[in-house]
Motif scaffolding. Structure first.
Motif, PDB file in Angstrom:
ATOM      1  N   UNK A 152       3.924   5.326  -5.988  1.00  0.00           N
ATOM      2  CA  UNK A 152       3.667   5.215  -7.427  1.00  0.00           C
ATOM      3  C   UNK A 152       2.745   6.334  -7.906  1.00  0.00           C
ATOM      4  N   UNK A 153       1.856   6.804  -7.040  1.00  0.00           N
ATOM      5  CA  UNK A 153       0.920   7.871  -7.427  1.00  0.00           C
ATOM      6  C   UNK A 153       1.591   9.239  -7.310  1.00  0.00           C
ATOM      7  N   UNK A 154       2.245   9.504  -6.187  1.00  0.00           N
ATOM      8  CA  UNK A 154       2.828  10.838  -5.976  1.00  0.00           C
ATOM      9  C   UNK A 154       3.837  10.833  -4.835  1.00  0.00           C
ATOM     10  N   UNK A 175       2.645  11.600   4.233  1.00  0.00           N
ATOM     11  CA  UNK A 175       2.469  10.431   5.109  1.00  0.00           C
ATOM     12  C   UNK A 175       3.780  10.020   5.768  1.00  0.00           C
ATOM     13  N   UNK A 180       5.220  11.900   0.991  1.00  0.00           N
ATOM     14  CA  UNK A 180       5.936  12.696   1.995  1.00  0.00           C
ATOM     15  C   UNK A 180       4.990  13.197   3.083  1.00  0.00           C
ATOM     16  N   UNK A 182       4.869  13.463  -3.445  1.00  0.00           N
ATOM     17  CA  UNK A 182       4.398  14.492  -2.526  1.00  0.00           C
ATOM     18  C   UNK A 182       3.415  13.908  -1.507  1.00  0.00           C
ATOM     19  N   UNK A 183       2.460  13.113  -2.018  1.00  0.00           N
ATOM     20  CA  UNK A 183       1.478  12.508  -1.110  1.00  0.00           C
ATOM     21  C   UNK A 183       2.174  11.552  -0.148  1.00  0.00           C
ATOM     22  N   UNK A 198       0.828  -1.214   0.000  1.00  0.00           N
ATOM     23  CA  UNK A 198       0.000   0.000   0.000  1.00  0.00           C
ATOM     24  C   UNK A 198       0.862   1.265   0.000  1.00  0.00           C
ATOM     25  N   UNK A 199       1.977   1.210   0.704  1.00  0.00           N
ATOM     26  CA  UNK A 199       2.875   2.370   0.723  1.00  0.00           C
ATOM     27  C   UNK A 199       3.554   2.539  -0.636  1.00  0.00           C
ATOM     28  N   UNK A 222       2.237   1.761  -3.442  1.00  0.00           N
ATOM     29  CA  UNK A 222       1.218   2.332  -4.324  1.00  0.00           C
ATOM     30  C   UNK A 222       1.154   3.845  -4.174  1.00  0.00           C
ATOM     31  N   UNK A 223       1.292   4.320  -2.948  1.00  0.00           N
ATOM     32  CA  UNK A 223       1.236   5.769  -2.722  1.00  0.00           C
ATOM     33  C   UNK A 223       2.409   6.466  -3.421  1.00  0.00           C
TER      34      UNK A 223
END
Ligand SMILES: Nc1ncnc2c1ncn2[C@@H]1O[C@H](COP(=O)(O)OP(=O)(O)OP(=O)(O)O)[C@@H](O)[C@H]1O
Ligand SMILES: [Mg+2]
Lengths: 324, 223
Positions: free
Chosen positions: A210-212, A219, A217, A214-215, A204-205, A207-208
């Protein structure tokens, strides 16, 4: 297809492929002779079974490594072979023989660390030169691979006269899963399990990231450090594999793509467990072909590249379509 | 919530210098020309950048929607669950709230730009009480923009929003405006944002016209 289905198919295909594998080689051993005493049992249980186990485990490790690299770097063309990791490892492993000729003992103590060192250097150079660009990274990887393969070739030319027991060039460049001991199987099993469990737990991390970035960071994940940690783990796994069986290419590239296409889902959550399962039968089957199904034995990367070329073409084609 | 005396340095030079303002409940709009430091301000509030001076006092979890993101080939549900923060039910409720009910099994990379933004908006809203949005209405057609503005207008009663944008239409639903220029910030009420202030901020004349009960902002192009 659901991930569970793909995993089940992979597991169900392992026993028949293993039987095929155990029969195949310089001498054909019919399955009903597996349990007979004599030379057959030695070939099957002491030589081929440990090689079959190694092939399955290495397939799984390489597939998970490829999936993690592709996801974290958002680059569908990455795996430990393309990134130069494996070629670097081969050069490092060969360097250990050089030290051995220089009279330093405990060859096995420093072969894997040396392979790891050069695997990590090769990957780092490729990824740094590529700077996140898909094609630049691939070109950098090709250049780094060629450089280390050339260094390996030169090193081997020098060494083969001095160290008669050194494996031949085809082993270093294209891999042979032969003469693997159960001890090595145990080490590979530990790595395969650790890598798959860690990657599934982290999916899951990933995947995050992979998306961004910035997002991620926000988290409190540091994407660059996170990528570096995974590249180190993958370099270490590759180092152990290459020092035992040479360079095995394309499995890590192809398997995650097959998983992605079959599942219609590229998330780490789906692709990583599926790749871990599917990598095993894919390399088992490739190596069964490589070790004799064609009537002669060939290095295993020669077989995996033939399987993988269509997949690469498909990926490039899909990428082009997406750009339009 | 508030920001006090904030200075942020990137690549050797100050991007924000001694910036102070209050974050009010409702919608806080961050305006300013390209390169004024809007994204830098959001990132600093989110804790991505460490300020060299000053402080950010915020409460609660932060939700963040970046201006740019990758075209991830995965179902919307996996995008929402990425990072592993909240229960699937909570994400689905927010997906419905942004008007994308039933989209959870669609492939994220195969959605339109506006739909992708809405998915990430739902994710940010599900994850934070303080929600930071970087250019949420960029590249949207009028219908998608109206949809996002409608969502923002409704959720600003539940969440504190900080929105960085070039889209002056958002002034109509804002409760507070932070105008960035040359590294410093001026805080004002949305009503105070008149032609003089805007023209000075962006360096070109901007007409403000009242029509249909709201303000229209018309930059002059022939100067
Ligand atoms: N990582 C960085 N290193 C150095 N300088 C940076 C960095 N990020 C941004 N800057 C600089 O800081 C200034 C503010 O950038 P920022 O992205 O915050 O502006 P912005 O207001 O969001 O602009 P835009 O409206 O174009 O999105 C710019 O001059 C930019 O060049
Ligand atoms: Mg910005």
């Amino acid at each position: 297809m659901r991930p569970g289905t793909l995993i089940l198919i992979s597991f169900l295909s392992i026993p028949p492929l293993t039987i095929l594998f155990l029969s195949t080689g310089a001498v054909f051993v019919p399955p009903d002779k597996f349990l007979a005493s004599g030379p057959y049992s030695l070939i099957v249980w002491e030589i081929r079974l440990p090689a079959a186990i190694a092939a399955a485990l290495i397939g799984s490790i390489l597939a998970v490594s490829g999936a993690v690299m592709q996801i974290l770097y958002r680059n569908p063309l990455l795996d430990p072979y393309i990134a130069g990791t494996a070629s670097g490892a081969a050069f490092g492993a060969l360097l250990a023989y050089l030290l051995a000729t220089a009279g330093r003992a405990y060859f096995f103590l420093y072969q894997v660390p040396l392979a790891f060192l050069f695997a990590a250097i090769a990957s780092a150079v490729t990824l740094a030169v590529g700077r996140g660009n898909v094609y630049a990274t691939v070109i950098a990887g090709v250049a780094v691979s060629y450089l280390f393969s050339a260094a390996t070739t030169i090193g081997l030319s020098y060494l083969s006269s001095r160290v008669p027991q050194i494996p031949p060039l085809a082993f270093w460049l294209f891999g042979y899963i032969d003469y693997v001991s159960y001890r090595v199987d145990a080490a590979l099993a530990a790595i395969a399990a650790a890598l798959a469990i860690a990657a599934i737990k982290e999916a899951r991390r990933m995947d995050l990231i992979a998306i961004s970035d910035e997002m991620a960071k926000v988290r409190r994940i540091r994407p660059d450090g996170y990528r570096l940690a995974w590249i180190s783990a993958i370099s270490l796994s590759t180092a152990l594999i290459v020092s035992q069986v040479g360079v095995i290419g394309f499995v890590g590239l192809m398997v995650p793509h097959v998983a992605r296409l079959a599942l219609r889902n590229g998330s780490a959550t789906a692709v990583i467990p599926a790749s871990a399962a599917l990598g095993a039968p894919v390399l088992l089957a490739s190596d069964a072909v490589a070790r004799g199904l064609l009537g002669f034995s060939a290095p295993v990367t020669a077989i995996t590249s033939i399987f993988s070329a269509p997949v690469i073409v498909l990926v490039l084609h899909a990428g082009k379509r997406a750009e339009r | 919530m508030q920001v006090r005396g904030l200075s942020v340095r990137l690549g050797g030079s100050y991007v924000l210098e001694d910036v102070s303002f209050d974050i009010v409940e409702g919608l806080n709009l961050v305006l300013g020309p390209n390169g004024a430091g809007k994204t830098t301000l959001l990132r600093t509030i989110a804790g991505i950048y460490k300020p060299v001076k000053g402080r950010v006092d915020v409460r609660g979890e932060v939700g963040y929607m970046p201006a740019e993101f990758a075209d991830a080939y995965m179902p919307v549900m996996d995008v929402l669950l990425a990072g592993g923060r909240r229960s699937p039910g909570r994400y689905l409720a927010w997906l419905k709230a942004v008007g994308l009910e039933g989209f959870e099994n669609r492939i994220f990379s195969e959605l339109s730009t506006g739909q992708k933004r809405l998915v990430l908006l739902a994710k940010a809203l599900a994850e934070g009480e303080l929600v930071l949005l970087d250019e949420p209405t960029a590249n949207l057609d009028p219908a998608h923009k109206a949809l996002i503005m409608g969502v923002l207008q409704r959720v600003k009663k539940l969440k504190t929003l900080v929105v960085a944008t070039h889209d002056l239409d958002l002034v109509n639903i804002a409760d507070n405006v932070i105008l960035l220029k040359g590294g410093s910030a001026i805080q004002m009420r949305p009503e105070e944002l008149n032609e003089k202030v805007l023209s000075a901020a962006y360096g070109i004349p901007i007409l403000v016209v009242e029509a249909d009960g709201r303000k229209l902002f018309l930059p002059r192009y022939d100067v």
